[in-house]
Structures are given as C-alpha cells and as structure tokens.
Design a protein around this motif. Structure first.
Motif, PDB file in Angstrom:
ATOM      1  N   ASP A  12       8.991  -1.339  -7.128  1.00  0.00           N
ATOM      2  CA  ASP A  12       8.748  -2.622  -7.775  1.00  0.00           C
ATOM      3  C   ASP A  12       8.038  -3.523  -6.772  1.00  0.00           C
ATOM      4  N   ASP A  13       6.971  -4.180  -7.198  1.00  0.00           N
ATOM      5  CA  ASP A  13       6.227  -5.033  -6.274  1.00  0.00           C
ATOM      6  C   ASP A  13       6.991  -6.295  -5.879  1.00  0.00           C
ATOM      7  N   SER A  14       8.069  -6.600  -6.580  1.00  0.00           N
ATOM      8  CA  SER A  14       8.895  -7.763  -6.247  1.00  0.00           C
ATOM      9  C   SER A  14      10.007  -7.350  -5.285  1.00  0.00           C
ATOM     10  N   GLN A  15       9.966  -7.891  -4.063  1.00  0.00           N
ATOM     11  CA  GLN A  15      11.030  -7.585  -3.098  1.00  0.00           C
ATOM     12  C   GLN A  15      12.382  -8.035  -3.620  1.00  0.00           C
ATOM     13  N   ASP A  17      13.388  -8.156  -6.807  1.00  0.00           N
ATOM     14  CA  ASP A  17      13.848  -7.181  -7.799  1.00  0.00           C
ATOM     15  C   ASP A  17      14.342  -5.904  -7.118  1.00  0.00           C
ATOM     16  N   THR A  38       7.765  -1.394  -2.319  1.00  0.00           N
ATOM     17  CA  THR A  38       7.040  -2.432  -3.047  1.00  0.00           C
ATOM     18  C   THR A  38       5.634  -1.962  -3.382  1.00  0.00           C
ATOM     19  N   ASP A  63       8.826   0.060 -11.980  1.00  0.00           N
ATOM     20  CA  ASP A  63       8.276  -1.117 -12.657  1.00  0.00           C
ATOM     21  C   ASP A  63       6.915  -0.733 -13.250  1.00  0.00           C
ATOM     22  N   MET A  66       2.454  -3.590 -11.708  1.00  0.00           N
ATOM     23  CA  MET A  66       2.327  -3.790 -10.265  1.00  0.00           C
ATOM     24  C   MET A  66       0.847  -3.764  -9.912  1.00  0.00           C
TER      25      MET A  66
END
Length: 132
Positions: A12-15, A17, A38, A63, A66
């Motif tokens: 997931d590109d959100s740290q 998340d 990420t 995810d 991304m």
C-alpha cells in the motif's frame, strides 16, 4: 500437526495504512510474519528473490490505487512468475473506493482471491485465512 500460520505482505502506498494493517494482523496472533511495502515493485522483487523458499502460504494484502505500479499491474507481473512461486501466495485486493470496472476487472485474474473494502479488520484477516 496443523499448518503454520500464514505470512502476510502488505502493499500500500500509504505508510499509515501499512502501519494500521500490520497492527491489526499482529493483534490477531494468527500470522508467521508481516512485512509492508509502499512500492509494489519492491514487493514483487522480494517475491522473485524468495522464489519457492517459503514455509507457509503468504497472504498479499494489495491496494488497488498506487502510483508507479498499481494493484492490477502488480497482479499482471505476479501472474508471469512460475506457477510454483504463485502457488505460495494468495492475493486479496483492497481499496477505499471500488468502482464496478475494477470489480469486473478482478475476474480476469485467477490469482486474486477476493476484494475487500478498507480498512482491514480482524474479521477480514480471519476471512482471508479461512479462504486459504
């Protein structure tokens, strides 16, 4: 003796998340290891490097949306790997917003087990493990 608990890879590109998903998985107590990426490209390289050398199935929490390599591009590259490698992994797609095109598109990829909405929960983790 029962099979070992699965490993988990979170992409997931959100740290944030990634952090939340790691904590939820760790709180279930039903995991062998948890690793976050990420960048989908980094996760793919790690899977290639490991090859067939894993002792339990690995659940990939992926995810869809991304930058650089999105979830579908990751799955397309993953499905090019040898079947002996693919058989060690179970991919579950996650997104905070899902459109019908994405849902329909998932049916084209045999390695995607199921779609879940974000955020991940203890119940979701249990359901993913049940589907192995």
């Amino acid at each position: 003796m029962s099979a070992p608990f699965p490993h988990f890879i979170i992409i997931d590109d959100s740290q944030l998340d990634c952090f939340i998903a790691e904590k939820i998985i760790q709180n279930t107590g039903t995991f062998s290891s948890v690793k976050s990426y990420t960048e989908a490209t980094d996760a793919l390289e790690s899977i290639k490097d490991l090859g067939e050398k894993i002792d339990a199935v690995t659940i990939i929490v992926l995810d869809i949306q991304m930058p650089l390599m999105n979830g579908f591009q990751f799955v397309e590259a993953f499905e090019q790997l040898p079947s002996e490698v693919q058989s060690n992994y179970a991919i579950f797609m996650f997104s905070s917003s899902i459109n019908e095109n994405d849902k329909n598109r998932m049916e084209n990829y045999p390695s995607i087990r199921r779609f879940y909405g974000k955020p991940i929960s203890k119940d979701t983790v249990a359901r993913m493990i049940e589907q192995l």
